[in-house]
Design a protein around this motif. Structure first.
Motif, PDB file in Angstrom:
ATOM      1  N   ILE A 315       0.837  -1.203   0.000  1.00 51.10           N
ATOM      2  CA  ILE A 315       0.000   0.000   0.000  1.00 51.10           C
ATOM      3  C   ILE A 315       0.864   1.242   0.000  1.00 51.10           C
ATOM      4  CG2 ILE A 315      -1.594   1.364   1.403  1.00 51.10           C
ATOM      5  CD1 ILE A 315      -2.936  -1.216   2.242  1.00 51.10           C
ATOM      6  N   TYR A 316       1.894   1.246   0.823  1.00 47.82           N
ATOM      7  CA  TYR A 316       2.772   2.410   0.892  1.00 47.82           C
ATOM      8  C   TYR A 316       3.454   2.663  -0.454  1.00 47.82           C
ATOM      9  CZ  TYR A 316       6.538   5.503   2.298  1.00 47.82           C
ATOM     10  OH  TYR A 316       7.410   6.562   2.389  1.00 47.82           O
ATOM     11  N   LEU A 317       3.752   1.596  -1.176  1.00 50.11           N
ATOM     12  CA  LEU A 317       4.417   1.731  -2.469  1.00 50.11           C
ATOM     13  C   LEU A 317       3.442   2.008  -3.597  1.00 50.11           C
ATOM     14  CD1 LEU A 317       6.958  -1.231  -2.136  1.00 50.11           C
ATOM     15  CD2 LEU A 317       7.435   1.217  -1.925  1.00 50.11           C
ATOM     16  N   GLY A 318       2.153   2.114  -3.280  1.00 50.31           N
ATOM     17  CA  GLY A 318       1.160   2.432  -4.303  1.00 50.31           C
ATOM     18  C   GLY A 318       0.766   1.255  -5.168  1.00 50.31           C
ATOM     19  N   ASP A 319       1.052   0.041  -4.725  1.00 46.95           N
ATOM     20  CA  ASP A 319       0.719  -1.162  -5.492  1.00 46.95           C
ATOM     21  C   ASP A 319      -0.536  -1.779  -4.884  1.00 46.95           C
ATOM     22  OD1 ASP A 319       0.648  -3.409  -7.039  1.00 46.95           O
ATOM     23  OD2 ASP A 319       2.671  -4.096  -6.564  1.00 46.95           O
ATOM     24  N   ALA A 320      -1.689  -1.194  -5.217  1.00 45.55           N
ATOM     25  CA  ALA A 320      -2.941  -1.633  -4.608  1.00 45.55           C
ATOM     26  C   ALA A 320      -3.286  -3.062  -4.995  1.00 45.55           C
ATOM     27  CB  ALA A 320      -4.076  -0.692  -5.004  1.00 45.55           C
ATOM     28  N   GLU A 321      -3.024  -3.442  -6.238  1.00 44.08           N
ATOM     29  CA  GLU A 321      -3.371  -4.790  -6.685  1.00 44.08           C
ATOM     30  C   GLU A 321      -2.622  -5.845  -5.877  1.00 44.08           C
ATOM     31  OE1 GLU A 321      -3.290  -7.485 -10.806  1.00 44.08           O
ATOM     32  OE2 GLU A 321      -2.778  -5.349 -10.840  1.00 44.08           O
ATOM     33  N   SER A 322      -1.319  -5.646  -5.700  1.00 43.13           N
ATOM     34  CA  SER A 322      -0.545  -6.610  -4.912  1.00 43.13           C
ATOM     35  C   SER A 322      -0.970  -6.597  -3.448  1.00 43.13           C
ATOM     36  CB  SER A 322       0.950  -6.295  -5.024  1.00 43.13           C
ATOM     37  OG  SER A 322       1.409  -6.444  -6.349  1.00 43.13           O
ATOM     38  N   ALA A 323      -1.311  -5.417  -2.917  1.00 39.76           N
ATOM     39  CA  ALA A 323      -1.751  -5.333  -1.525  1.00 39.76           C
ATOM     40  C   ALA A 323      -3.027  -6.137  -1.316  1.00 39.76           C
ATOM     41  CB  ALA A 323      -1.965  -3.873  -1.140  1.00 39.76           C
ATOM     42  N   GLU A 324      -3.970  -6.020  -2.255  1.00 40.85           N
ATOM     43  CA  GLU A 324      -5.225  -6.750  -2.114  1.00 40.85           C
ATOM     44  C   GLU A 324      -5.011  -8.249  -2.269  1.00 40.85           C
ATOM     45  OE1 GLU A 324      -7.815  -4.967  -4.952  1.00 40.85           O
ATOM     46  OE2 GLU A 324      -7.687  -2.980  -4.020  1.00 40.85           O
ATOM     47  N   ALA A 325      -4.147  -8.633  -3.216  1.00 41.85           N
ATOM     48  CA  ALA A 325      -3.862 -10.058  -3.390  1.00 41.85           C
ATOM     49  C   ALA A 325      -3.202 -10.633  -2.142  1.00 41.85           C
ATOM     50  CB  ALA A 325      -2.973 -10.262  -4.616  1.00 41.85           C
ATOM     51  N   THR A 326      -2.305  -9.861  -1.541  1.00 40.95           N
ATOM     52  CA  THR A 326      -1.649 -10.322  -0.315  1.00 40.95           C
ATOM     53  C   THR A 326      -2.656 -10.482   0.819  1.00 40.95           C
ATOM     54  OG1 THR A 326       0.428  -9.254  -0.947  1.00 40.95           O
ATOM     55  CG2 THR A 326       0.124  -9.765   1.383  1.00 40.95           C
ATOM     56  N   ALA A 327      -3.559  -9.508   0.959  1.00 39.60           N
ATOM     57  CA  ALA A 327      -4.561  -9.578   2.026  1.00 39.60           C
ATOM     58  C   ALA A 327      -5.462 -10.798   1.859  1.00 39.60           C
ATOM     59  CB  ALA A 327      -5.388  -8.297   2.048  1.00 39.60           C
ATOM     60  N   LEU A 328      -5.857 -11.089   0.622  1.00 40.58           N
ATOM     61  CA  LEU A 328      -6.731 -12.239   0.385  1.00 40.58           C
ATOM     62  C   LEU A 328      -6.013 -13.562   0.624  1.00 40.58           C
ATOM     63  CD1 LEU A 328      -8.476 -10.940  -2.842  1.00 40.58           C
ATOM     64  CD2 LEU A 328      -9.622 -11.420  -0.662  1.00 40.58           C
ATOM     65  N   ASP A 329      -4.688 -13.526   0.592  1.00 42.00           N
ATOM     66  CA  ASP A 329      -3.896 -14.751   0.681  1.00 42.00           C
ATOM     67  C   ASP A 329      -3.387 -15.037   2.091  1.00 42.00           C
ATOM     68  OD1 ASP A 329      -2.822 -17.002  -0.625  1.00 42.00           O
ATOM     69  OD2 ASP A 329      -0.844 -16.065  -0.666  1.00 42.00           O
ATOM     70  N   VAL A 330      -3.645 -14.137   3.045  1.00 39.67           N
ATOM     71  CA  VAL A 330      -3.172 -14.348   4.414  1.00 39.67           C
ATOM     72  C   VAL A 330      -3.851 -15.587   4.993  1.00 39.67           C
ATOM     73  CG1 VAL A 330      -3.121 -13.367   6.740  1.00 39.67           C
ATOM     74  CG2 VAL A 330      -2.655 -11.917   4.764  1.00 39.67           C
ATOM     75  N   ALA A 331      -3.078 -16.416   5.658  1.00 34.49           N
ATOM     76  CA  ALA A 331      -3.586 -17.711   6.112  1.00 34.49           C
ATOM     77  C   ALA A 331      -4.501 -17.584   7.327  1.00 34.49           C
ATOM     78  CB  ALA A 331      -2.413 -18.648   6.417  1.00 34.49           C
ATOM     79  N   ARG A 332      -4.024 -16.923   8.375  1.00 34.69           N
ATOM     80  CA  ARG A 332      -4.811 -16.845   9.605  1.00 34.69           C
ATOM     81  C   ARG A 332      -6.035 -15.966   9.404  1.00 34.69           C
ATOM     82  NH1 ARG A 332      -1.238 -15.778  14.903  1.00 34.69           N
ATOM     83  NH2 ARG A 332      -3.287 -14.927  15.429  1.00 34.69           N
ATOM     84  N   PRO A 333      -7.223 -16.426   9.780  1.00 37.64           N
ATOM     85  CA  PRO A 333      -8.441 -15.646   9.513  1.00 37.64           C
ATOM     86  C   PRO A 333      -8.469 -14.297  10.221  1.00 37.64           C
ATOM     87  CG  PRO A 333      -8.906 -17.562  10.899  1.00 37.64           C
ATOM     88  CD  PRO A 333      -7.523 -17.731  10.391  1.00 37.64           C
ATOM     89  N   ASP A 334      -7.925 -14.225  11.441  1.00 42.79           N
ATOM     90  CA  ASP A 334      -7.960 -12.943  12.135  1.00 42.79           C
ATOM     91  C   ASP A 334      -7.075 -11.924  11.423  1.00 42.79           C
ATOM     92  OD1 ASP A 334      -5.734 -14.465  12.756  1.00 42.79           O
ATOM     93  OD2 ASP A 334      -5.507 -13.604  14.756  1.00 42.79           O
ATOM     94  N   ARG A 335      -5.895 -12.350  11.003  1.00 39.30           N
ATOM     95  CA  ARG A 335      -5.013 -11.433  10.294  1.00 39.30           C
ATOM     96  C   ARG A 335      -5.539 -11.124   8.900  1.00 39.30           C
ATOM     97  NH1 ARG A 335       1.032 -13.749  11.877  1.00 39.30           N
ATOM     98  NH2 ARG A 335       0.872 -13.326  14.137  1.00 39.30           N
ATOM     99  N   ARG A 336      -6.183 -12.104   8.275  1.00 39.55           N
ATOM    100  CA  ARG A 336      -6.761 -11.856   6.954  1.00 39.55           C
ATOM    101  C   ARG A 336      -7.880 -10.824   7.045  1.00 39.55           C
ATOM    102  NH1 ARG A 336      -7.723 -16.643   5.786  1.00 39.55           N
ATOM    103  NH2 ARG A 336      -9.957 -16.843   6.141  1.00 39.55           N
TER     104      ARG A 336
END
Length: 662
Positions: A315-336
């Protein structure tokens, strides 16, 4: 602010700040080269604030430094330093003297050696290193502490070399030599030591780079050579000079250039934290594309679910697509769930409202996972409700999230009955956020009913007087505000009345927000002094945040609810609140009130820095009780160095008072 606020860590050791008292605490830890969020904080916080956490301290529990409480200041060398013309230099000398008295087997000596080296006392740091060489020889820890201290001193030496000659790179060959060193009986191997040293030096150089941007934004200039010819460097809305337009220290640039080769020499799965640390450093230097490439290298080095912190850096680097893909890929449900909520907020800031709403829905789905604890689920759902209400204009969606919170609180495990009041208060706060006063009042009173009587009532042996509200309490039990309060004898709230009073203060806040001001103030009067003051502070913040006009009393004045011994804390909290909002005049008034009440400490100094009042910040530091700087030698040395660093970060300006005014 909890803190959060501008308080970071140095040398893998952390300083924490909590209210109502401020604590300088430290714990032993690794350098944590791959952590994403903590180094990123140095990119987002003004340098005059980030320097507030330069020094580590021991792991034997937090120790009071004093913030918001009056205390006598006995005479002694510490008092002489605080009153002298150059407190920083004087305190460093006291720290050196304290280090001479430290026990050779103190496990924090390596950290102290690094702290002294970073403070400019390489001679004292080398003396500790020599002691460790003698003490470690022949023991089962042979070499571990010695190598840690040596690595920290090496990093400090390179940092000072970079500062002395910012136009020419320092010799970084000694860092690469670490990879060839023999591994001690305990501790990291050579490549790991090199990775830690690279990350630590990059963090320190990044801090200096960010500090230079803050000085240039403030018009203080810099001794480093200019990056470009002609004209002042542009500034952002937050007052920082953009990293891409600032001159990068030559040593910093050389470090970034040779770092990838050092990472590639390690096994692939151990490269991940190194690539992430490199990405953070590149982002600090303004190399956005290179930082993105480093993050992608981290993902390729270890395929699979990504850590949630990586999305924040995207997000800080302005790469929204990668940020969203990373968020969807987080394993733990609370962190996701938390990561999805964060990228949803970012999407609405970029004007992508539909995508934000979609991501918020994903966050709600993640929060419904059965593995989530109730407090975590409530926290995410409340964030979604606020987002939909304030940013997406989705009233039905916001109400749906609030109702999901209510259902989660009601479905909580009955064995966690002691936490029910906290759950209900969180839900009440969500309904207040949405302006649903009736539901908020109902939930707040339900939370009150789940608690034991206030401490004052128990001490008196009788329940507090009823408030005459709707639904008077039956005569069979005590009542407050017309509500029945079960005694819960033997419960956790009964055994720990301070916890119960703290929750009642939160009830008062929610009652005030939902329109029952008189009931809220009457409830506060039944509480002990500390939670009463906390409740008044939160009520005032809520009124100001809601845009209420003419909130009484005026800034710098206290109502009768705030006991004299709580005024320092209350004034400090209000100063932090106004300073964070950029409101210089009320913040200065509250800082003055805090100083008059005997408050002191880094938290108050930070509020003063935020509004440009370095003179008030220096007063807040000079009034720290010297008695709080007297402990075991290593602890004392680290506290003294921490305080010295605060003074070095706060140059006193003659025209500050006239410029801001009080």
């Amino acid at each position: 602010m909890e803190g959060t606020s501008g308080l970071a860590r140095r040398d893998g050791l952390r300083r924490t700040v909590r209210h109502p008292n401020e604590r300088l605490a430290v714990r032993r830890g690794g350098w944590q080269a791959g952590a994403v969020l903590r180094p990123l904080a140095f990119l987002l916080v003004p340098a005059t604030v980030t320097v507030l956490a330069l020094i580590p301290a021991p792991p034997d529990g937090p120790r009071l430094v004093r913030d918001g409480r009056a205390a006598a200041a006995p005479a002694g060398p510490e008092a002489a330093c605080l009153a002298g013309p150059n407190p920083a230099a004087c305190l460093i000398e006291l720290a050196v003297a304290a280090s001479l008295s430290a026990r050779d087997d103190d496990r924090l000596l390596p950290g102290l050696a690094g702290a002294l080296a970073l403070a400019g006392r390489l001679d004292a740091a080398e003396a500790i290193l020599q002691r460790l060489q003698r003490e470690d020889a022949g023991t089962e820890r042979d070499g571990a502490r010695r190598t840690e201290a040596a690595d920290r001193i090496l990093v400090a030496e390179l940092l000072w070399a970079a500062r002395r000659d910012p136009a020419h790179p320092a010799d970084l060959g000694a860092l690469d030599e670490l990879a060839e060193r023999q591994r001690p009986r305990r501790g990291p191997d050579g490549p790991a030591r090199r990775a830690q040293a690279y990350a630590e030096l990059a963090r320190l150089l990044c801090r200096d780079h960010t500090a230079r941007g803050s000085r240039m934004a403030a018009g203080e200039g810099s001794t480093a050579p200019a990056a470009t010819s002609g004209g002042a460097e542009p500034t952002r809305q937050d007052g920082q000079v953009p990293a891409a337009t600032r001159q990068v220290n030559a040593t910093f640039a050389a470090l970034l250039e040779r770092w990838p080769a050092a990472i590639e020499a390690r096994p692939p799965r151990r490269q991940v934290p190194d690539w992430e640390a490199l990405a953070e450093a590149l982002a600090c230097a303004g190399e956005t594309e290179a930082a993105r490439a480093a993050l992608h290298r981290a993902a390729r080095a270890a395929p699979g679910p990504a850590p949630p912190g990586r999305g924040v850096l995207h997000i800080y680097l302005g790469d929204a697509e990668s940020a969203e893909a990373t968020a969807l890929d987080v394993a733990r449900p609370d962190r996701r769930a938390a990561a999805l909520l964060e990228v949803s907020r970012h999407a609405v800031q970029e004007g992508r409202r539909e995508r934000s709403a979609e991501l918020a829905g994903f966050a709600v789905e993640a929060a419904a996972h059965p593995r989530l604890a109730v407090p975590e689920r409530l926290r995410v759902l409340r964030g979604v409700a606020r987002l939909r209400h304030a940013s997406l204009d989705d009233a039905p969606g916001a109400l749906e999230a609030a109702e999901a919170m209510r259902a989660a609180a009601e479905a909580a495990d009955p064995r966690e009955g002691a936490r029910r009041p906290q759950h209900l208060l969180e839900v009440a706060g969500a309904f207040n956020d949405l302006g649903r006063s009736e539901a908020a009042c109902f939930l707040a009173t339900a939370a009150l009913e789940a608690m034991a009587p206030p401490a004052s009532a128990r001490a008196a042996g009788a329940g507090p007087p009823s408030g005459g509200g709707a639904g008077a309490a039956p005569s069979s039990g005590p009542s407050l505000l017309g509500l029945r309060i079960p005694p819960l004898h033997g419960g956790s709230l009964e055994r720990l009345p301070g916890i119960g009073d703290a929750l009642r203060a939160r009830v008062a806040v929610e009652l005030y927000r939902c329109g029952r001001e008189e009931d809220a103030l009457r409830l506060l009067r039944e509480l002990a002094a500390a939670p009463r003051a906390t409740g008044w502070v939160e009520i005032r913040k809520a009124a100001l945040a809601a845009g209420a006009a003419g909130v009484e009393p005026p800034p710098g004045r206290f109502p009768e609810l705030v006991a004299p011994d709580q005024r320092g804390y209350a004034a400090t909290a209000m100063a932090e609140f106004h300073a964070a909002r950029g409101e210089a005049e009320p913040a200065a008034l509250w800082i003055g009130a805090a100083l008059e009440a005997g408050a002191s400490g880094p938290s108050l100094a930070e509020a003063a820095v935020r509004i440009g009042r370095h003179d008030l910040a220096a007063q807040a530091l000079r009034r720290i009780a010297p008695a709080q700087l007297r402990a075991a030698p290593v602890q004392r040395a680290m506290d003294l160095l921490a305080l010295a660093a605060l003074f070095e970060a706060l140059p006193i300006e003659e025209g500050a008072a006239a410029r801001v005014g009080r």
